[in-house]
Scaffold this motif. Structure first.
Motif, PDB file in Angstrom:
ATOM      1  N   GLY A 129     -47.325  54.054  -2.933  1.00 44.23           N
ATOM      2  CA  GLY A 129     -46.942  53.479  -4.226  1.00 44.23           C
ATOM      3  C   GLY A 129     -47.928  52.401  -4.654  1.00 44.23           C
ATOM      4  N   VAL A 130     -48.339  51.605  -3.720  1.00 40.36           N
ATOM      5  CA  VAL A 130     -49.311  50.551  -4.005  1.00 40.36           C
ATOM      6  C   VAL A 130     -50.641  51.178  -4.376  1.00 40.36           C
ATOM      7  N   GLU A 131     -51.041  52.195  -3.619  1.00 41.28           N
ATOM      8  CA  GLU A 131     -52.319  52.852  -3.875  1.00 41.28           C
ATOM      9  C   GLU A 131     -52.349  53.414  -5.301  1.00 41.28           C
ATOM     10  N   ALA A 132     -51.221  54.005  -5.718  1.00 41.15           N
ATOM     11  CA  ALA A 132     -51.143  54.582  -7.064  1.00 41.15           C
ATOM     12  C   ALA A 132     -51.270  53.486  -8.130  1.00 41.15           C
ATOM     13  N   MET A 133     -50.655  52.341  -7.842  1.00 35.54           N
ATOM     14  CA  MET A 133     -50.740  51.204  -8.754  1.00 35.54           C
ATOM     15  C   MET A 133     -52.177  50.764  -9.003  1.00 35.54           C
ATOM     16  N   LEU A 134     -52.983  50.894  -7.948  1.00 32.67           N
ATOM     17  CA  LEU A 134     -54.338  50.351  -7.991  1.00 32.67           C
ATOM     18  C   LEU A 134     -55.324  51.327  -8.613  1.00 32.67           C
ATOM     19  N   THR A 135     -55.073  52.611  -8.412  1.00 32.35           N
ATOM     20  CA  THR A 135     -56.044  53.621  -8.813  1.00 32.35           C
ATOM     21  C   THR A 135     -56.244  53.593 -10.335  1.00 32.35           C
TER      22      THR A 135
END
Lengths: 181, 291, 787
Positions: free
Chosen positions: B225-231
């Protein structure tokens, strides 16, 4: 790397009181060849202390945190309390008793004595041997490198400062430098 | 006090696998022994048969080629720490290895043993999960590669079948403009919280971000979820603060003896923010010394 | 890793300490006499000794915090090949098996009942350690669990389960605390004093600071866990043990087993540290009982988790309030503290009393009221640990002083300069007046901290000063032989725990006899051979046993002079002792020549005796102490506001030692004590499960002691020599003050950095919580200010 051991297995029974299986251990301890029948479960620390009477390596935490059982196996520091004697097969073990040669102290021993890096003495053999491994690898370590290398040897008496001083002093002695600091 | 056992010395992985199969739950793989012997001395487990895989040649090589860093499972922490190959290709791993336990443990403990023991308060696993490393398992039945994240299935549990031997850790080398950072927090002998971040930049935006968290829960895992936020976002302090907050909420954290769950979540937040910022900095093409 | 840049402590004279006349060796950092043995691995500790027929003992310990033992069946263990004997409570019913130097509340092995997790329930002697361990698994014990009181609050509750019938407990042989009154409930001991009108002082005060505080149970972690060998002979007991107080152990063993003290011999090899953990009697009674049953010498060697349940520092809860005037004059202090002594008293009563003594702090009060209790709980017993009492209370009192300073606009140094006691002022009525210059000491600390200079954000600086009643009971004896070849052997029972007592004693005797240190040999403690010394602890050895050594040397010196005068006709008053000879007008006669002349032919030896006893009164606690040990420290800390992690940047100690006989060893004590103080302040805490009483961090994986990585970036230590101590050459003890001073200085430095510490250790999580509380209080304050 490791010579194959003569593992004379018996039928193993995983309960108390099973027949002991022994293996032959051929090793070199403090420069002398040693040959012994041991149980595979024999810890290097017990082998050195109980079988060879080399009590310089001590037992304390028993979980590889404190370092009082440190000996050098082919020059590398290991926790003898958590190393099987089996591992010494075909390799060389150095304990604190083997460091002074013909009564002449090793410069690291000299440095620890001269810099008051010794109090109760229980950590001392492990500290000195770890220092030897360090200085063999890195003859002029920085204070940070000393701290990193000796970070796994606990001492409850000295507060470490005088030990660090002693290691630096030892490095200078081993380099053959005049040391008056 | 150790109970009795015998030591087997296989010459090949297949032979080790056969011994494991033959002795079933009475057998354990013996590599560095740093974890195994402590557990056996404490009487928490007993294995009448130890399979010493150090007698199998070739399991401790470290090499990098074709965009892949391959580390033999029997490579000791110390060997990895000092390996010129690792220092060149993956300096973050070399730095991480230098922080593990102490010089004695690093001299004998192997990376394979560390991973197979799956003690969550451990360093390498979190980084390997962030790096999408794969672990190669071999048995008489064949060889399979498994992603690091799937390897860790729970507290002290892995996906390794009993007759399998972990032989190699395969780390895809990060492409250009990617940076890695590893952060740990420790109050006892072993880490309380570990976070690894990988950030790849394209122009001014984050093309890919990976964030793995370990030690606070039963197993290391990615925070997707965090990774998606950052991408696709432009990296800045506000973004990382929001991502770190989300990381703290999403991380799997368990109650243990010492630090509380909410403090460990807070640590995840702090370490995530730090790791993301450092990884981004390292990803910047003008930065040197990154990976 | 920060840079390690402590100022080298090697500026004082070092190296070969040559005899160069009386007092020539005092103040020289002579090399340790035991350094070579310890650097080569030749030094023997109790675990290294081998004696013929030695059997190996292992102890079965209770898994329950409180339970009745319904049944023990050891028959399977007894039948295991290699097992020599299995000891249970039934085997000691022919003697009174209860001991305890303060209160005889502890059976040497569980009788019918266990009171803490880890209490010995059975012990096995076997041919090898493995067999002994395997035998333990074959002993069947049936328990009936009883309600347990694990925490202080649980033990103090109205309906708490009672651990002991306190009314029936007998005083021990060495409590030294006057009349021991029976206490209600789980109270083990109560010590109280009051002077002045506390209520009135608080009523008129402008500033009152009040709070509740918690101090944890701490593991001493002497790296050598307790180890004892016992041999039972024909009406004789010999014990080799890692003990600090061999004569007190001897008395307790003789008392337990009904023998004259002369029939009990305690031999003390080198100790791998003690720090109080080996004070008084520990494994010795159990090992002797096992040897008695086995009819073989037996060794019991604790593991670390066993050492942890053998003894620990007292956990404590305290309430304290301090009153001051608006201009920063300290008026009154009231303290109530409860010490968790665990299941048995051990040294609890003394800890309770010493804590009470330390509670007011070294300030001039109009009124003081202190109540201190020892409380039994169903946890492992607590006893001595370096600077007990002072370490418990000093950080609390000093934090309150800093809070008062802040409220009246003074800085931490100013408020101390105004209120600290001066030399000669009474510390407590009837006791020894202050024998140190505390203001001078604290100013040295401040200077070393660059007091008043700007500092970065999140950095705090702190000072602390306190007093510790030191010396214990002032009885020590020594004797020395001057051999026919002019070498000397010293017989003294102080235990070499690492503090360097043998080196210091060598220097004292060498000084008195004008011999090189190398010609003096110090015999280790052996109650059959070396004479009575009360104990090795309470920073007493240099001061008291050292004085006995000096007197033994002086007696020998007098004999040499007498011989020189009588046999050689030299004028006694004009003789000088130098380099192992008597000198008169450039002519010398060596000691061997004097001794030969005295005895007529080759051979013979001279014997000197030294004795120290109370100079007035009985030497009781109330009349003491022997000296006030100054507990002083300074610290500069940095707090990571994100994680709460505290880094000590600078450590400062002042060793107010009267006279430093060996400055290097003084610094070694300061450094070691400081780092333990750092551990007590920031890391160390034994965590008990509040339901089961199990220790949750009983390994070094989980119990963190300071490592090299935790070292402050710099350490500055100053030795103060005002020659105001009662020991030889004006010396007074050292070793404990740095610990209590460091712990409290770290707390006051944290206070300066904005962290209000109410519980130790100040772990990152606690610091983080305190910072959050502060920030939310500040936010709330800002909120209400706006409303």
């Amino acid at each position: 790397m490791i010579d194959r051991l003569d593992t004379r297995e018996t039928e193993s029974v995983p309960a108390t009181g099973e027949a002991a299986t022994t293996i032959r251990l051929e090793t070199v301890v403090n420069g002398r060849p040693v040959s012994a029948e041991i149980e595979p479960r024999t810890l290097l620390l017990d082998f050195l202390r109980d079988r060879l009477g080399l009590t310089g390596a001590k037992r304390s935490c028993d979980v590889q945190v404190c370092g009082v059982c440190t000996v050098l196996l082919d020059g590398k520091p290991v926790s003898a309390c958590s190393t099987l004697a089996y591992e010494a097969h075909g390799r060389e073990v150095l304990t604190i008793e083997g460091l002074a040669r013909f009564g002449e102290l090793h410069p690291i021993q000299q440095a620890f004595m001269e810099r008051t890096a010794i109090q109760c003495g229980f950590c001392t053999p492990g500290m000195i041997l770890t220092t030897k491994a360090l200085l063999d690898e890195n003859p002029r370590p920085t204070r940070e490198e000393i701290a990193a290398y000796l970070g796994g040897n606990l001492c409850r008496c000295t507060g470490y400062w005088m030990i660090i001083e002693a290691v630096e002093h030892a490095a200078r002695l081993m380099a053959g430098e005049e040391d008056r600091s | 006090m150790l109970r009795r056992f015998v030591i087997h010395e296989p010459r090949a992985v297949e032979e080790a696998s056969a011994l494991l199969e033959a002795h079933g739950p009475e057998a354990a793989i013996y590599a560095g022994g740093t974890e195994l012997l402590v557990v056996m001395k404490e009487g928490l487990a007993h294995f009448p048969h130890l399979i010493n895989i150090k007698t199998i040649p070739g399991l401790d090589t470290i090499e990098a080629s074709d965009g892949m860093l391959r580390i033999g499972a029997l490579a000791t922490h110390r060997a990895i720490e000092r390996s010129p190959v690792v220092r060149d290709a993956a300096p973050v791993l070399a730095e991480l290895e230098a922080q593990i336990a102490n010089i004695r443990v690093r001299s004998t403990g192997t990376i394979g043993g560390n991973l197979c023991f799956a003690e969550p308060h451990s360093d390498p696993a979190t980084l390997l999960v962030a790096w999408d490393a794969t672990l190669r398992l071999t048995s008489r039945r064949g060889t399979r590669d498994i992603p690091a994240e799937s390897f860790f299935t729970g507290l002290l549990e892995t996906a390794r079948e009993h007759d399998e031997v972990l032989t190699e850790i395969r780390i895809p080398l990060p492409p250009a403009r990617a940076g890695t950072a590893y952060e740990r927090f420790k109050t006892h002998e072993r880490p309380t919280a570990t976070v690894a971040a990988v950030v790849r930049l394209n122009g001014g935006t984050i093309e890919e971000a990976r964030l793995a968290v370990g030690s606070v829960g039963p197993r290391p895992h990615r925070l997707r979820g965090v990774e998606a936020m950052l991408t696709g976002q432009r990296p800045d302090a506000d973004l990382f603060a929001a991502a770190a907050e989300r990381a703290a909420a999403d991380a799997e954290v368990i109650e243990e003896r010492f630090e509380s769950v909410d403090y460990k979540r807070h640590l995840v937040q702090v370490l995530s923010a730090r790791a993301l910022a450092t990884a981004t900095q390292r990803a910047h093409p003008r930065e040197t010394g990154g990976d | 890793m920060s840079t390690l840049s402590h100022r080298p402590a090697s500026t004082e004279p070092m190296g070969a300490a040559q005899g160069n006349g009386a007092q020539g060796l005092v103040g020289l950092s002579a090399p340790r006499v035991d350094a070579r043995a310890k650097a080569t691995g030749e030094a023997k500790y109790a675990g290294d000794l081998q004696i013929p027929g030695l059997a190996y003992g292992k102890v079965l310990r209770s898994p329950y915090a409180h339970a009745r033992i319904v049944r023990i069946d050891a028959s399977r263990a007894q039948a295991l090949p290699g097992v020599i004997a299995v000891l249970t409570g039934d085997d000691v019913l022919d003697i009174n098996p209860y001991y305890g130097h303060a209160i005889k509340d502890r059976p040497l092995i569980a009788i019918d009942r266990v009171r803490f997790v880890g209490e010995p329930v059975a012990a096995v002697a076997a041919e090898d350690p493995q067999t002994a361990a395997e035998a333990l698994e074959l002993i069947e014990v049936e328990y009936e669990e009883l309600p347990a009181a694990i925490t202080l609050d649980a033990a103090l509750a109205e309906d708490a389960p009672r651990l002991h019938v306190t009314e029936l407990l007998k005083p021990g042989l060495f409590h030294g605390l006057g009349e021991l009154k029976p206490q209600p409930g789980n109270i083990c001991y109560h010590h109280a004093f009051a002077r002045g009108d506390v209520e009135e002082a608080f009523a008129k005060a402008d500033i009152v600071v009040e709070g509740e505080y918690h101090f944890p149970a701490v593991y001493q972690y002497s790296m050598e866990p307790h180890t004892t060998i016992a041999q039972w002979g024909d009406g004789e007991i010999t014990v080799w043990s890692s003990c600090q107080h061999p004569f007190l152990v001897r008395a307790e063993i003789a008392d337990l087993f009904g023998l004259p003290v002369a029939n009990v011999r305690i031999v003390v090899p080198y100790l791998g540290g003690g720090f109080g953990s080996k004070s008084y009697t520990k494994l010795e009674p159990l090992t002797v009982a096992l040897a008695r049953k086995a009819r073989r010498p037996v060794r019991i060697a604790n593991t670390v988790d066993e050492a942890m349940v053998t003894t620990r520092r007292h956990g404590m809860k305290a309430w304290m309030r301090t009153a001051a005037s608006a201009d920063g004059r300290l008026l009154a202090r009231e303290v109530r503290c409860w010490f968790d002594t665990g299941a048995y008293a051990d040294n609890g009563p003394r800890v309770v009393a010493t804590g009470a003594d330390a509670a007011p702090g070294p300030y001039r009060w109009e009124a003081v009221k202190v109540d201190s209790w020892g409380v039994y709980t169903n946890t492992s017993p607590a006893g001595s640990y370096r600077a007990f009492g002072a370490t418990h209370l000093q950080w609390i009192g000093e934090a309150q002083v800093d809070e008062i300073a802040r409220r009246c606009g003074l800085d931490a140094l100013q408020i101390r300069e105004r209120n600290l006691l001066r030399p000669g002022e009474a510390v407590r009525p009837g006791g020894k007046p202050l024998d140190a210059d505390l203001i001078g000491d604290i100013q040295k600390v401040a200077a070393a901290l660059d007091w008043g200079t700007p500092k970065p954000a999140n950095v705090g600086r702190g000072l602390s000063v306190g007093l510790l009643a030191a010396g214990a009971h002032p009885v020590s004896t020594a004797f020395a032989r001057l051999e026919a070849d002019g070498t000397a052997t010293l017989y003294v029972s102080s235990t070499e725990v690492g503090q360097g007592v043998r080196t210091v004693f060598s220097q004292i005797l060498a000084t008195e006899l004008a011999l090189p240190v190398e010609r003096v040999r110090v015999q280790g403690g052996d109650t059959l051979v070396t004479p009575y010394d009360r104990s090795t602890g309470a920073s007493r050895s240099t001061t008291l046993a050292g004085l006995a050594v000096q007197r033994a040397g002086q007696e020998l010196r007098a004999k040499l002079l007498e011989i020189a005068a009588r046999v050689f006709g030299l004028p006694e008053e004009a003789i000088e002792l130098r380099d192992g000879a008597v000198w008169h007008e450039g002519e010398s006669i060596s000691y061997p020549d004097l001794i030969r002349a005295h005895f007529g032919m080759v051979g013979g030896e001279l014997i000197g005796r030294g004795e120290v006893r109370p100079e007035k009164g009985t030497g009781s606690y109330a009349e003491g102490p022997v000296f006030w040990e100054v507990c002083i420290g300074g610290a500069e800390v940095e707090v990571d506001p994100d994680t709460g992690k505290v880094t000590v940047r600078k450590a400062v100690s002042v060793a107010d030692v009267g006279k430093a006989i060996n400055p290097r060893l003084v610094k070694a004590q300061e450094m070691g004590g400081w780092l333990q103080g750092l551990g007590n302040a920031l890391f160390e805490e034994m965590i008990y499960d509040e339901q089961t009483g199990q220790i949750l961090n009983a390994t070094l994986f989980d119990y963190h002691v300071p490592t090299i990585a935790d070292l402050p970036a710099s350490f500055v230590s100053t030795i103060v020599e005002n020659e105001d101590g009662p020991g030889p050459y004006g010396a007074k003890g050292v070793g404990e003050g740095a610990l209590a001073g460091a712990t409290a200085a770290i707390v006051t430095a944290l206070y300066d950095a904005g962290v209000r510490v109410t519980e130790l250790p100040a772990t990152p999580e606690r610091v983080w919580r305190w910072l959050r509380e502060r920030d939310s209080a500040a936010a709330g304050g800002a909120q209400s200010a706006r409303e």
